[in-house]
Design a protein around this motif. Structure first.
Motif, PDB file in Angstrom:
ATOM      1  N   GLY A   1       0.803  -1.215   0.000  1.00  0.00           N
ATOM      2  CA  GLY A   1       0.000   0.000   0.000  1.00  0.00           C
ATOM      3  C   GLY A   1       0.836   1.265   0.000  1.00  0.00           C
ATOM      4  N   ARG A   2       0.361   2.291   0.721  1.00  0.00           N
ATOM      5  CA  ARG A   2       1.039   3.579   0.737  1.00  0.00           C
ATOM      6  C   ARG A   2       2.441   3.464   1.330  1.00  0.00           C
ATOM      7  NH1 ARG A   2      -2.687   7.980   3.499  1.00  0.00           N
ATOM      8  NH2 ARG A   2      -0.831   9.228   2.995  1.00  0.00           N
ATOM      9  N   TRP A   3       2.594   2.631   2.358  1.00  0.00           N
ATOM     10  CA  TRP A   3       3.918   2.444   2.952  1.00  0.00           C
ATOM     11  C   TRP A   3       4.862   1.789   1.953  1.00  0.00           C
ATOM     12  CZ3 TRP A   3       7.443   4.184   5.690  1.00  0.00           C
ATOM     13  CH2 TRP A   3       8.435   3.413   6.301  1.00  0.00           C
ATOM     14  N   GLY A   4       4.377   0.825   1.228  1.00  0.00           N
ATOM     15  CA  GLY A   4       5.193   0.201   0.189  1.00  0.00           C
ATOM     16  C   GLY A   4       5.595   1.195  -0.886  1.00  0.00           C
ATOM     17  N   GLU A   5       4.678   2.076  -1.261  1.00  0.00           N
ATOM     18  CA  GLU A   5       4.983   3.087  -2.281  1.00  0.00           C
ATOM     19  C   GLU A   5       6.020   4.089  -1.772  1.00  0.00           C
ATOM     20  OE1 GLU A   5       4.003   3.292  -5.491  1.00  0.00           O
ATOM     21  OE2 GLU A   5       3.194   1.286  -5.124  1.00  0.00           O
ATOM     22  N   THR A   6       5.970   4.428  -0.493  1.00  0.00           N
ATOM     23  CA  THR A   6       6.965   5.330   0.088  1.00  0.00           C
ATOM     24  C   THR A   6       8.357   4.704   0.025  1.00  0.00           C
ATOM     25  OG1 THR A   6       5.365   6.361   1.580  1.00  0.00           O
ATOM     26  CG2 THR A   6       7.685   6.516   2.200  1.00  0.00           C
ATOM     27  N   LEU A   7       8.458   3.463   0.438  1.00  0.00           N
ATOM     28  CA  LEU A   7       9.744   2.769   0.393  1.00  0.00           C
ATOM     29  C   LEU A   7      10.231   2.626  -1.046  1.00  0.00           C
ATOM     30  CD1 LEU A   7       9.049  -0.054   2.996  1.00  0.00           C
ATOM     31  CD2 LEU A   7      10.425   2.002   3.341  1.00  0.00           C
TER      32      LEU A   7
END
Length: 205
Positions: free
Chosen positions: A23-29
């Motif tokens: 999700g959003r955390w994966g996209e940030t990383l």
């Protein structure tokens, strides 16, 4: 118990605290990792663009920083590997940093591999009499079935372990200490050893 003659840092990193990123955390990383890949020195090699989903590995936290390793394939048939790290403050993750490298040595071209390993030295630990260990981030995937847990061992002393998550693991362990070198072992659910690999590749004579 009697005193030990193998005085070395063990189980220094926190065990994984979160599931694999999405999700959003994966996209940030992903944004931090891809930015580092774009700036990577390929020494003139045309490695192509990342054309697969990034495979994230379990998080491990050591000395106030969390490390989340990553692997992806490129359109030119290379593998890009590295990690994203960050500090965890009261307002959430901050001070992001990333590291990346690439290789043409792929697991499918090496059917003798039982563990597909990557490693990066992230610090040092000073021991007795001026000896120092290389604190090493290790991440990888078993190439054989049946494993449940992976350990890192130094002179037959377990110094870290990690349960498999989606067939992936991450360790932070001391290496190259007093002429001893880290060995990675895969264990089955009954405590039976399934495989072991060194981080060092011996040249054929």
């Amino acid at each position: 118990m009697p005193p030990t003659d193998r005085f070395v840092i063990s189980f220094a990193a926190e065990p994984p605290q979160e599931g694999l990123p999405y999700g959003r955390w994966g996209e940030t990383l992903k944004a931090h990792f891809l930015a580092t890949v774009r700036e990577m020195d390929t020494e003139g090699e045309q490695i192509g663009d990342i054309d697969t989903e990034i495979a994230w590995y379990p998080d491990r936290t050591y000395c106030g920083r969390t490390y989340i390793p990553a692997i992806a394939r490129t359109s030119a048939g290379f593998e890009v590997f590295g990690y994203v790290s960050f500090s965890e403050g009261s307002e959430g993750p901050s001070a992001f940093a990333a590291q990346a490298d690439f290789t043409s040595e792929l697991a499918e071209a090496n059917p003798d591999w039982k563990l597909d390993l990557n490693d990066e030295v992230i610090g040092s630990w000073r021991g007795e009499l001026g000896n120092a260990a290389e604190m090493t981030l290790v991440w990888g995937t078993p190439m054989i079935p049946g494993g449940t847990l992976v350990t890192g061992e130094l002179a037959n002393l377990a110094v870290d372990q990690c349960e498999l998550s989606d067939q992936r693991f991450t360790l932070i362990a001391p290496d190259n200490y007093r002429s001893d070198f880290l060995e990675i072992k895969l264990w089955g659910k009954n405590g039976n050893e399934l495989a072991r690999e060194s981080l060092y590749v011996e040249d054929d004579a």
